[in-house]
Design an enzyme around this catalytic site. Sequence first.
Site, PDB file in Angstrom:
ATOM      1  N   GLY A  20       0.781  -1.236   0.000  1.00 22.30           N
ATOM      2  CA  GLY A  20       0.000   0.000   0.000  1.00 22.30           C
ATOM      3  C   GLY A  20       0.809   1.281   0.000  1.00 22.30           C
ATOM      4  O   GLY A  20       0.345   2.304   0.504  1.00 22.30           O
ATOM      5  N   ASN A  22       1.489   3.123  -2.588  1.00 19.19           N
ATOM      6  CA  ASN A  22       0.768   4.097  -3.428  1.00 19.19           C
ATOM      7  C   ASN A  22      -0.429   4.664  -2.675  1.00 19.19           C
ATOM      8  O   ASN A  22      -0.732   5.853  -2.784  1.00 19.19           O
ATOM      9  CB  ASN A  22       0.322   3.451  -4.746  1.00 19.19           C
ATOM     10  CG  ASN A  22       1.436   3.431  -5.763  1.00 19.19           C
ATOM     11  OD1 ASN A  22       1.805   4.457  -6.320  1.00 19.19           O
ATOM     12  ND2 ASN A  22       2.021   2.248  -5.978  1.00 19.19           N
ATOM     13  N   ASN A 118      -5.518   2.288 -12.909  1.00 11.19           N
ATOM     14  CA  ASN A 118      -4.535   1.330 -12.398  1.00 11.19           C
ATOM     15  C   ASN A 118      -3.141   1.922 -12.614  1.00 11.19           C
ATOM     16  O   ASN A 118      -2.952   2.788 -13.471  1.00 11.19           O
ATOM     17  CB  ASN A 118      -4.656   0.004 -13.171  1.00 11.19           C
ATOM     18  CG  ASN A 118      -3.694  -1.043 -12.650  1.00 11.19           C
ATOM     19  OD1 ASN A 118      -3.480  -1.171 -11.445  1.00 11.19           O
ATOM     20  ND2 ASN A 118      -3.073  -1.780 -13.566  1.00 11.19           N
ATOM     21  N   HIS A 120       0.896   0.614 -13.302  1.00  5.26           N
ATOM     22  CA  HIS A 120       1.683  -0.558 -13.669  1.00  5.26           C
ATOM     23  C   HIS A 120       3.158  -0.153 -13.723  1.00  5.26           C
ATOM     24  O   HIS A 120       3.491   0.898 -14.280  1.00  5.26           O
ATOM     25  CB  HIS A 120       1.209  -1.076 -15.031  1.00  5.26           C
ATOM     26  CG  HIS A 120       1.851  -2.378 -15.420  1.00  5.26           C
ATOM     27  ND1 HIS A 120       1.547  -3.574 -14.808  1.00  5.26           N
ATOM     28  CD2 HIS A 120       2.796  -2.652 -16.351  1.00  5.26           C
ATOM     29  CE1 HIS A 120       2.278  -4.535 -15.347  1.00  5.26           C
ATOM     30  NE2 HIS A 120       3.042  -4.006 -16.281  1.00  5.26           N
TER      31      HIS A 120
HETATM   32  C1  GRF Z   1       3.342  -1.088  -7.583  1.00  5.05           C
HETATM   33  O1  GRF Z   1       4.609  -1.326  -8.104  1.00  5.05           O
HETATM   34  C2  GRF Z   1       2.340  -0.947  -8.693  1.00  5.05           C
HETATM   35  O2  GRF Z   1       2.868  -0.388  -9.870  1.00  5.05           O
HETATM   36  C3  GRF Z   1       1.916  -2.367  -8.960  1.00  5.05           C
HETATM   37  O3  GRF Z   1       1.888  -2.959  -7.695  1.00  5.05           O
HETATM   38  C4  GRF Z   1       2.791  -2.291  -6.813  1.00  5.05           C
HETATM   39  C5  GRF Z   1       1.998  -1.862  -5.637  1.00  5.05           C
HETATM   40  O4  GRF Z   1       2.792  -1.318  -4.624  1.00  5.05           O
HETATM   41  N1  GRF Z   1       0.663  -2.423  -9.669  1.00  5.05           N
HETATM   42  P1  GRF Z   1       2.135  -0.705  -3.338  1.00  5.05           P
HETATM   43  O5  GRF Z   1       1.244  -1.786  -2.719  1.00  5.05           O
HETATM   44  O6  GRF Z   1       1.343   0.496  -3.737  1.00  5.05           O
HETATM   45  O7  GRF Z   1       3.284  -0.363  -2.433  1.00  5.05           O
END
Ligand code: GRF
Length: 322
Positions: A20, A22, A118, A120
């Site tokens: 989490g 992000n 999303n 990526h």
């Molecule tokens: C990130 O690298 C994102 O690009 C991918 O999954 C990862 C999630 O990381 N889809 P976090 O859980 O937000 O730390």
Amino acid sequence: MGNIQTKEKINLAVLISGRGSNLKAICDAIVTGYLDRIELKVVIANQLASGEEHARSFGCSYHIVPRTSSDNKTTKELHDKKILAILEKYGIDLVILAGYNQILQHDFVARYEGRLMNIHPSLLPSFEGTLHAQRDALDYGVKMSGCTVHFVTDGIDTGPIILQAAVPIKDNDTIEMLSDRILELEHIIYPKAIKLFSEGRLKIVGRKVFIESEMNVTLIDKPERYLDRMGISEDIRRVLFKKFSEYSMLVENITPREAMILKQEMLALGGDCAVPKECILNNLMPIDIILIGNPIQLQLLVKKLKYQAFDLPELAKKLDAL
Ligand code: GRF
């Protein structure tokens, strides 16, 4: 999307499966005022996720809807319906997938068309549809990778692209080193994409997403009020506060590379320029900055910008007119 864009606040839901980080970047951007039109209502996880602590400390609702390992279409749709019911309950306008490791079915995607994003960890369409994009980039030997925020459609990682940021790959990079370098930029472009959405500036036309961004210059009083929405950190604020003058100019919708030239020019003239952290990105996303200087410095800047690169001569005309 229609009436959503005119809403004062956009109700946000974030779906996670793990760490989490992000989610945390989004929470932080709400707290600082950068995402001033966003209300984070609920975080939904599909398994025990350490990201829960970010949701808890932010103070929004948190639900777990366990992922289904079944291949049965009806079971998968039933799973999605449970999430949809939660989204309905909170009146969610925008859904953000942040490390969510389950594919959502057609009905869900259709229900949130143009309102489901999303992120990526690659420059799509390279290394799409994999949970190991960073490893695959290293194995392939590419010299640049990065991250992509896109709207979600039925395919995996194939929806219209909103923002991308690139990072170089070094010869001795490990998966962790590259992942960290990409993640740092994810934490900048995901909040930025959400901000642009909340301002109603994203227009989807077929596969393309256009960002409304007309360059604009205004003389502002109380420049400190603008620092929140630019996401300027506390330390930098303290430095800038001392420099603000009655001749602060807000420049909206210029690019990071133009902003860096302006910063250099203003410093050379004895003034300054407040820039957001998006400035470290080598792309063309629209950002806002504040020019800080006295009338003489600003007049000298106008002279220099007439011979500068990109759209800076146009900015010179706008500044001159003011
Ligand atoms: C990130 O690298 C994102 O690009 C991918 O999954 C990862 C999630 O990381 N889809 P976090 O859980 O937000 O730390």
